[in-house]
Scaffold this motif. Structure first.
Motif, PDB file in Angstrom:
ATOM      1  N   ALA A 122      67.053  -2.646  55.129  1.00  0.00           N
ATOM      2  CA  ALA A 122      65.997  -3.613  54.811  1.00  0.00           C
ATOM      3  C   ALA A 122      65.799  -4.659  55.891  1.00  0.00           C
ATOM      4  O   ALA A 122      64.668  -4.972  56.256  1.00  0.00           O
ATOM      5  N   CYS A 123      66.895  -5.198  56.426  1.00  0.00           N
ATOM      6  CA  CYS A 123      66.761  -6.370  57.299  1.00  0.00           C
ATOM      7  C   CYS A 123      66.396  -6.014  58.734  1.00  0.00           C
ATOM      8  O   CYS A 123      65.942  -6.875  59.486  1.00  0.00           O
ATOM      9  N   GLN A 124      66.630  -4.780  59.157  1.00  0.00           N
ATOM     10  CA  GLN A 124      66.336  -4.290  60.507  1.00  0.00           C
ATOM     11  C   GLN A 124      67.162  -4.979  61.583  1.00  0.00           C
ATOM     12  O   GLN A 124      66.849  -4.912  62.773  1.00  0.00           O
ATOM     13  N   ALA A 125      68.245  -5.639  61.179  1.00  0.00           N
ATOM     14  CA  ALA A 125      69.088  -6.337  62.157  1.00  0.00           C
ATOM     15  C   ALA A 125      69.804  -5.370  63.085  1.00  0.00           C
ATOM     16  O   ALA A 125      70.106  -5.712  64.235  1.00  0.00           O
ATOM     17  N   CYS A 126      70.099  -4.161  62.609  1.00  0.00           N
ATOM     18  CA  CYS A 126      70.901  -3.220  63.399  1.00  0.00           C
ATOM     19  C   CYS A 126      70.035  -2.234  64.176  1.00  0.00           C
ATOM     20  O   CYS A 126      70.499  -1.129  64.509  1.00  0.00           O
ATOM     21  N   THR A 127      68.808  -2.587  64.485  1.00  0.00           N
ATOM     22  CA  THR A 127      67.910  -1.687  65.210  1.00  0.00           C
ATOM     23  C   THR A 127      68.472  -1.355  66.592  1.00  0.00           C
ATOM     24  O   THR A 127      68.844  -2.245  67.364  1.00  0.00           O
ATOM     25  N   LEU A 128      68.549  -0.069  66.886  1.00  0.00           N
ATOM     26  CA  LEU A 128      68.950   0.418  68.206  1.00  0.00           C
ATOM     27  C   LEU A 128      67.859   1.349  68.719  1.00  0.00           C
ATOM     28  O   LEU A 128      66.849   1.591  68.036  1.00  0.00           O
ATOM     29  N   GLN A 129      68.074   1.901  69.927  1.00  0.00           N
ATOM     30  CA  GLN A 129      67.063   2.757  70.548  1.00  0.00           C
ATOM     31  C   GLN A 129      67.728   4.017  71.081  1.00  0.00           C
ATOM     32  O   GLN A 129      68.864   3.976  71.567  1.00  0.00           O
ATOM     33  N   ALA A 130      67.019   5.139  70.952  1.00  0.00           N
ATOM     34  CA  ALA A 130      67.506   6.411  71.486  1.00  0.00           C
ATOM     35  C   ALA A 130      66.306   7.291  71.799  1.00  0.00           C
ATOM     36  O   ALA A 130      65.159   6.961  71.456  1.00  0.00           O
ATOM     37  N   ALA A 131      66.560   8.419  72.438  1.00  0.00           N
ATOM     38  CA  ALA A 131      65.479   9.380  72.692  1.00  0.00           C
ATOM     39  C   ALA A 131      64.959   9.888  71.352  1.00  0.00           C
ATOM     40  O   ALA A 131      65.749  10.237  70.471  1.00  0.00           O
ATOM     41  N   PRO A 132      63.639   9.933  71.162  1.00  0.00           N
ATOM     42  CA  PRO A 132      63.079  10.336  69.862  1.00  0.00           C
ATOM     43  C   PRO A 132      63.592  11.670  69.351  1.00  0.00           C
ATOM     44  O   PRO A 132      63.763  11.845  68.140  1.00  0.00           O
ATOM     45  N   ASP A 133      63.864  12.629  70.239  1.00  0.00           N
ATOM     46  CA  ASP A 133      64.302  13.945  69.768  1.00  0.00           C
ATOM     47  C   ASP A 133      65.760  13.958  69.322  1.00  0.00           C
ATOM     48  O   ASP A 133      66.255  14.963  68.806  1.00  0.00           O
ATOM     49  N   GLN A 134      66.475  12.836  69.508  1.00  0.00           N
ATOM     50  CA  GLN A 134      67.862  12.733  69.045  1.00  0.00           C
ATOM     51  C   GLN A 134      67.975  12.007  67.708  1.00  0.00           C
ATOM     52  O   GLN A 134      69.053  11.957  67.116  1.00  0.00           O
ATOM     53  N   ILE A 135      66.866  11.456  67.227  1.00  0.00           N
ATOM     54  CA  ILE A 135      66.891  10.598  66.045  1.00  0.00           C
ATOM     55  C   ILE A 135      66.567  11.413  64.796  1.00  0.00           C
ATOM     56  O   ILE A 135      65.528  12.068  64.733  1.00  0.00           O
ATOM     57  N   PRO A 136      67.418  11.384  63.767  1.00  0.00           N
ATOM     58  CA  PRO A 136      67.097  12.065  62.507  1.00  0.00           C
ATOM     59  C   PRO A 136      65.825  11.488  61.876  1.00  0.00           C
ATOM     60  O   PRO A 136      65.425  10.354  62.148  1.00  0.00           O
ATOM     61  N   ASP A 137      65.210  12.254  61.003  1.00  0.00           N
ATOM     62  CA  ASP A 137      63.905  11.887  60.456  1.00  0.00           C
ATOM     63  C   ASP A 137      63.938  10.696  59.509  1.00  0.00           C
ATOM     64  O   ASP A 137      62.913  10.044  59.316  1.00  0.00           O
ATOM     65  N   ASP A 138      65.064  10.417  58.883  1.00  0.00           N
ATOM     66  CA  ASP A 138      65.088   9.463  57.770  1.00  0.00           C
ATOM     67  C   ASP A 138      65.722   8.120  58.110  1.00  0.00           C
ATOM     68  O   ASP A 138      66.178   7.414  57.225  1.00  0.00           O
ATOM     69  N   CYS A 139      65.752   7.739  59.381  1.00  0.00           N
ATOM     70  CA  CYS A 139      66.425   6.487  59.732  1.00  0.00           C
ATOM     71  C   CYS A 139      65.481   5.483  60.407  1.00  0.00           C
ATOM     72  O   CYS A 139      65.925   4.611  61.151  1.00  0.00           O
ATOM     73  N   GLN A 140      64.171   5.604  60.121  1.00  0.00           N
ATOM     74  CA  GLN A 140      63.202   4.670  60.690  1.00  0.00           C
ATOM     75  C   GLN A 140      62.302   4.039  59.626  1.00  0.00           C
ATOM     76  O   GLN A 140      61.177   3.663  59.924  1.00  0.00           O
ATOM     77  N   PRO A 141      62.775   3.877  58.373  1.00  0.00           N
ATOM     78  CA  PRO A 141      61.905   3.298  57.338  1.00  0.00           C
ATOM     79  C   PRO A 141      61.565   1.844  57.646  1.00  0.00           C
ATOM     80  O   PRO A 141      62.412   1.060  58.061  1.00  0.00           O
ATOM     81  N   GLY A 142      60.299   1.507  57.461  1.00  0.00           N
ATOM     82  CA  GLY A 142      59.871   0.122  57.653  1.00  0.00           C
ATOM     83  C   GLY A 142      59.554  -0.264  59.078  1.00  0.00           C
ATOM     84  O   GLY A 142      59.031  -1.360  59.316  1.00  0.00           O
ATOM     85  N   LEU A 143      59.841   0.611  60.046  1.00  0.00           N
ATOM     86  CA  LEU A 143      59.545   0.289  61.439  1.00  0.00           C
ATOM     87  C   LEU A 143      58.072   0.547  61.734  1.00  0.00           C
ATOM     88  O   LEU A 143      57.429   1.386  61.103  1.00  0.00           O
ATOM     89  N   THR A 144      57.557  -0.180  62.707  1.00  0.00           N
ATOM     90  CA  THR A 144      56.156  -0.001  63.078  1.00  0.00           C
ATOM     91  C   THR A 144      55.988   1.294  63.874  1.00  0.00           C
ATOM     92  O   THR A 144      56.953   1.860  64.400  1.00  0.00           O
ATOM     93  N   GLU A 145      54.736   1.731  63.987  1.00  0.00           N
ATOM     94  CA  GLU A 145      54.458   2.933  64.770  1.00  0.00           C
ATOM     95  C   GLU A 145      54.882   2.746  66.220  1.00  0.00           C
ATOM     96  O   GLU A 145      55.387   3.675  66.861  1.00  0.00           O
ATOM     97  N   GLN A 146      54.686   1.536  66.737  1.00  0.00           N
ATOM     98  CA  GLN A 146      55.095   1.267  68.116  1.00  0.00           C
ATOM     99  C   GLN A 146      56.605   1.368  68.271  1.00  0.00           C
ATOM    100  O   GLN A 146      57.099   1.964  69.238  1.00  0.00           O
ATOM    101  N   GLN A 147      57.353   0.816  67.316  1.00  0.00           N
ATOM    102  CA  GLN A 147      58.809   0.909  67.378  1.00  0.00           C
ATOM    103  C   GLN A 147      59.268   2.355  67.321  1.00  0.00           C
ATOM    104  O   GLN A 147      60.182   2.758  68.055  1.00  0.00           O
ATOM    105  N   ILE A 148      58.636   3.148  66.464  1.00  0.00           N
ATOM    106  CA  ILE A 148      59.013   4.556  66.341  1.00  0.00           C
ATOM    107  C   ILE A 148      58.724   5.297  67.643  1.00  0.00           C
ATOM    108  O   ILE A 148      59.543   6.096  68.114  1.00  0.00           O
ATOM    109  N   ARG A 149      57.562   5.026  68.256  1.00  0.00           N
ATOM    110  CA  ARG A 149      57.239   5.668  69.539  1.00  0.00           C
ATOM    111  C   ARG A 149      58.251   5.298  70.619  1.00  0.00           C
ATOM    112  O   ARG A 149      58.548   6.097  71.507  1.00  0.00           O
ATOM    113  N   GLN A 150      58.793   4.079  70.529  1.00  0.00           N
ATOM    114  CA  GLN A 150      59.760   3.620  71.522  1.00  0.00           C
ATOM    115  C   GLN A 150      61.176   4.107  71.233  1.00  0.00           C
ATOM    116  O   GLN A 150      62.096   3.805  71.988  1.00  0.00           O
TER     117      GLN A 150
END
Length: 318
Positions: A38-66
């Motif tokens: 909920a709080c998004q405090a632990c947001t990290l970044q990785a290559a999109p193809d390494q990220i599982p599908d269910d760990c980006q709830p609530g993030l903006t489209e720009q954040q997901i693209r990044q």
């Protein structure tokens, strides 16, 4: 087991362990808060193809693209290279202008800051590298401050610091607001039933005040529940009840919730129901309200999950 690479070091995940838990187990200091996404405090970044599908709830489209993702929700399916994300630009400064202890366990905090919010939304409050989510009890059109109701827990990192160390004029940092647990004028003709446990009534008080100020046409009833018969917000509830004929409330023990609802509301057809509290409480009461005839689209919930909280880190509604 997948390997998590962070700052040129490799860490082996254990079982169904999240990225956050793996890093913390290895004593890596990264920001985190609710551990429930909920709080998004632990947001990290990785290559999109390494990220599982269910760990980006609530993030903006720009954040997901990044390639941003929530470390507490990410159980890696393959090796993953993760990087820290600078969220300093997302934080704003807030000044404590009121600190009032409402009872021995509950603190009212009022903050002055330049922020747009709706009553019922939540903000993420930061102290050092730790964050916690708190719902907003104040109404922006009526109050020149953000009001939070904070329940103290003996080992709660944020609540104990606010209770014991925070002072008027101290500056803290906020992120948000987030959430859609708010009053909707489109349903001004529907009766409102607001059900909250512990400080879960804080956003409901704000929603009730918001609805009254907007000129809600139907009745508003708030059921305030707690582990004791004396409710911390009794004075505020009395004031609200005396100011608006359409508003009523009652206080009772949390254990009696289902019985009270069944006895007083044998049919919830046509009612709009807001429920706020711990995850188990919300799920149980949501089901009960549905069984009594409330439409799923008319049941609005805000739940806090404690599943991933460590015992020595708990700050909660209850």
């Amino acid at each position: 087991m997948p390997t998590i690479r962070f700052k040129e070091h490799d860490y082996l995940s254990a079982g169904d362990e999240s990225v956050l838990d793996t890093l913390l187990r290895n004593q890596i200091s990264i920001p985190y808060g609710c551990r429930a996404g909920a709080c998004q405090a632990c947001t990290l970044q990785a290559a999109p193809d390494q990220i599982p599908d269910d760990c980006q709830p609530g993030l903006t489209e720009q954040q997901i693209r990044q390639g941003h993702f929530l470390a507490c929700q990410c159980i890696p399916e393959q090796d993953i290279d993760v990087n820290a994300v600078d969220i300093s630009e997302q934080k704003i400064s807030a000044t404590i202008i009121d600190k009032t202890q409402l009872d021995e366990r509950t603190l009212r905090l009022r903050l002055s800051c330049r922020l747009r919010w709706r009553a019922g939304q939540y903000i993420t409050l930061w102290i050092n590298n730790i964050a916690r989510c708190y719902s907003i009890a104040s109404v922006a059109r009526l109050d020149p401050f953000i009001e939070l109701h904070i329940r103290a827990h003996p080992q709660g990192l944020i609540s104990q610091q606010l209770f014991n160390s925070a002072e008027i004029q101290d500056v803290i940092h906020l992120q948000g607001p987030l959430g859609h647990f708010v009053y909707d004028q489109e349903f001004a003709n529907q009766p409102l039933l607001l059900i909250g446990a512990g400080t879960g009534i804080a956003p409901l008080i704000g929603i009730a005040r918001d609805a009254i100020d907007y000129g809600h046409h139907a009745s508003i009833h708030l059921l305030a529940l707690d582990h004791t018969t004396e409710n911390y917000a009794q004075q505020q509830l009395d004031t609200l009840g005396n100011s608006a004929a359409i508003f009523s409330y009652q206080t009772d023990l949390t254990d009696n919730t289902e019985t009270i609802i069944g006895n007083q509301f044998p049919s919830l057809r046509g009612q709009r129901v807001y429920i706020c509290g711990g995850e188990d409480f919300v799920q149980k009461i949501r089901k009960r309200c549905f069984m009594l005839g409330a439409s799923p689209r008319d049941i609005i919930t805000e739940a806090v999950s404690y599943t991933h909280l460590r015992a020595h880190e708990t700050d909660s509604y209850l």
